[in-house]
Design a protein around this motif. Structure first.
Motif, short mmCIF file in Angstrom:
data_model
loop_
_atom_site.label_atom_id
_atom_site.label_comp_id
_atom_site.label_asym_id
_atom_site.label_seq_id
_atom_site.Cartn_x
_atom_site.Cartn_y
_atom_site.Cartn_z
N PHE A 117 -11.23 -5.46 -6.78
CA PHE A 117 -11.82 -4.46 -5.90
C PHE A 117 -11.27 -4.67 -4.49
CE2 PHE A 117 -14.75 -2.14 -3.28
CZ PHE A 117 -15.08 -1.05 -4.06
N GLU A 118 -10.40 -3.77 -4.09
CA GLU A 118 -9.81 -3.73 -2.75
C GLU A 118 -9.22 -5.08 -2.32
OE1 GLU A 118 -11.95 -1.63 0.25
OE2 GLU A 118 -12.05 0.18 -0.97
N ASP A 124 2.07 -1.78 5.22
CA ASP A 124 2.63 -0.82 6.16
C ASP A 124 2.10 -1.14 7.56
OD1 ASP A 124 -0.03 0.11 6.16
OD2 ASP A 124 0.42 1.65 4.65
N ASP A 125 2.32 -0.24 8.50
CA ASP A 125 1.92 -0.50 9.89
C ASP A 125 0.68 0.28 10.28
OD1 ASP A 125 2.93 2.05 9.96
OD2 ASP A 125 4.42 1.65 11.52
N THR A 195 0.16 -11.45 2.14
CA THR A 195 -0.20 -10.12 1.62
C THR A 195 -0.71 -9.17 2.69
OG1 THR A 195 -2.51 -10.64 1.04
CG2 THR A 195 -0.82 -11.15 -0.61
N MET A 196 -1.04 -9.69 3.88
CA MET A 196 -1.47 -8.82 4.98
C MET A 196 -0.46 -8.83 6.12
SD MET A 196 -5.62 -9.43 5.13
CE MET A 196 -5.86 -8.10 6.32
N SER A 197 0.80 -9.00 5.78
CA SER A 197 1.86 -9.11 6.79
C SER A 197 2.43 -7.76 7.19
CB SER A 197 2.99 -9.99 6.26
OG SER A 197 3.62 -9.36 5.15
N ALA A 224 -5.51 1.39 5.08
CA ALA A 224 -4.68 0.23 4.73
C ALA A 224 -5.06 -0.32 3.37
CB ALA A 224 -4.81 -0.85 5.80
N LEU A 225 -6.36 -0.32 3.05
CA LEU A 225 -6.80 -0.91 1.79
C LEU A 225 -6.52 0.01 0.60
CD1 LEU A 225 -10.10 -2.68 2.85
CD2 LEU A 225 -7.90 -3.72 2.29
N SER A 226 -6.62 1.31 0.79
CA SER A 226 -6.26 2.21 -0.31
C SER A 226 -4.76 2.12 -0.59
CB SER A 226 -6.67 3.65 -0.01
OG SER A 226 -6.07 4.12 1.17
N ALA A 227 -3.95 2.04 0.46
CA ALA A 227 -2.51 1.87 0.28
C ALA A 227 -2.21 0.53 -0.36
CB ALA A 227 -1.79 1.99 1.62
N GLY A 228 -2.99 -0.50 0.02
CA GLY A 228 -2.79 -1.82 -0.56
C GLY A 228 -3.11 -1.84 -2.04
#
Length: 264
Positions: A117-118, A124-125, A195-197, A224-228
């Motif tokens: 879950f998320e 991305d930026d 992973t959060m770079s 950011a989290l949906s894209a992740g």
């Protein structure tokens, strides 16, 4: 409460609900049974179909801790829980707990399926990346006895909250329990790694996972989290992705239980 003993002697406290397929729920940073009742609620809702384990990750709640920390130690904690279950388990992970679930599956633990879950993945930026020295800063704050600043760094740099909002949280009942386990925030920082770079996921991370992976995200969550979530699903050949209607970076026990019942 029950306990298992991990390979390094650490005691891991857990509650188990029901009978059936083993399902282990893995919290993200700062969460444990005393502050997150959702895992217990999910276990109760699924008790007719699953044997659900809600446990305290090492260094939190009723679980002990053994220095020095390594991600492998947390994988061994999960191994002890799976051994208690007596058969391959489904691993479910919240946020950074999702990355730990993937690490455990990649390490070859007897896992039948992984549900995320998320996961905290930023490719991305759309938001600032974690500082490259995030873990080092956390460790330094804790070593200096400045646990409050470790929590502040987590809330601002990782969660993305404004500094003024975090300042107001210090007066809430929420703050003291989080500060008490501030040393474990760096554990999750090590699991997060890069992973959060803001860069693509490393090609070799989780390359050995063959079991089915389901990546869930709330359709109201941060971009950011949906894209992740999409990036993790694209990264893993055995993965699929599903949006959970109306949810953000958390979800109700009933919603999660319904999603888990749908697993094949």
């Amino acid at each position: 409460m029950s306990t298992v003993t991990s390979a390094d002697g650490t005691t891991i406290g857990y509650d188990a609900y029901g009978a059936g397929r083993p399902l282990i729920l893995i919290d993200g940073a700062t969460a444990h049974r005393a502050v997150n009742p959702v895992n217990a609620e999910v276990g109760q809702l699924l008790s007719d179909e699953f044997r659900t384990y809600a446990y305290d990750r090492r260094g939190r709640g009723a679980s002990t801790d053994t220095a020095p920390y390594a991600i492998q130690r947390e994988i061994e904690d999960l191994s002890a829980l799976i051994e208690d279950a007596g058969q391959p388990a489904i691993l479910f992970g919240w946020s950074s707990g999702a990355l730990l679930a993937l690490d455990a599956a990649a390490a070859g633990l007897p896992v039948s399926q992984v549900v995320l879950f998320e996961p905290p993945v930023v490719v991305d930026d759309v938001r600032p990346p974690l500082p490259s020295d995030y873990v080092e800063q956390l460790d330094a704050f804790v070593a200096a006895g400045r646990r409050d600043q470790a929590v502040e760094l987590f809330m601002t740099a990782a969660v993305g909250m404004p500094a003024e909002a975090v300042a107001g949280m210090k007066q809430s009942p929420f703050w003291a329990p989080v500060e008490e386990i501030a040393h474990t925030i760096a554990y999750d920082g090590r699991i997060i790694g890069t992973t959060m770079s803001g860069k693509p996921l490393p090609s070799d991370r989780w390359a050995d996972i063959k079991v089915p992976v389901l990546v869930l995200y709330g359709d109201k969550t941060w971009p950011a989290l949906s894209a992740g979530a999409q990036a993790v699903a694209a990264h893993l050949p055995s993965a699929s992705v599903k949006a959970v209607p109306g949810e953000n970076h958390s979800t109700e026990a009933s919603t999660l239980a319904a999603a888990l019942r749908d697993l094949t």
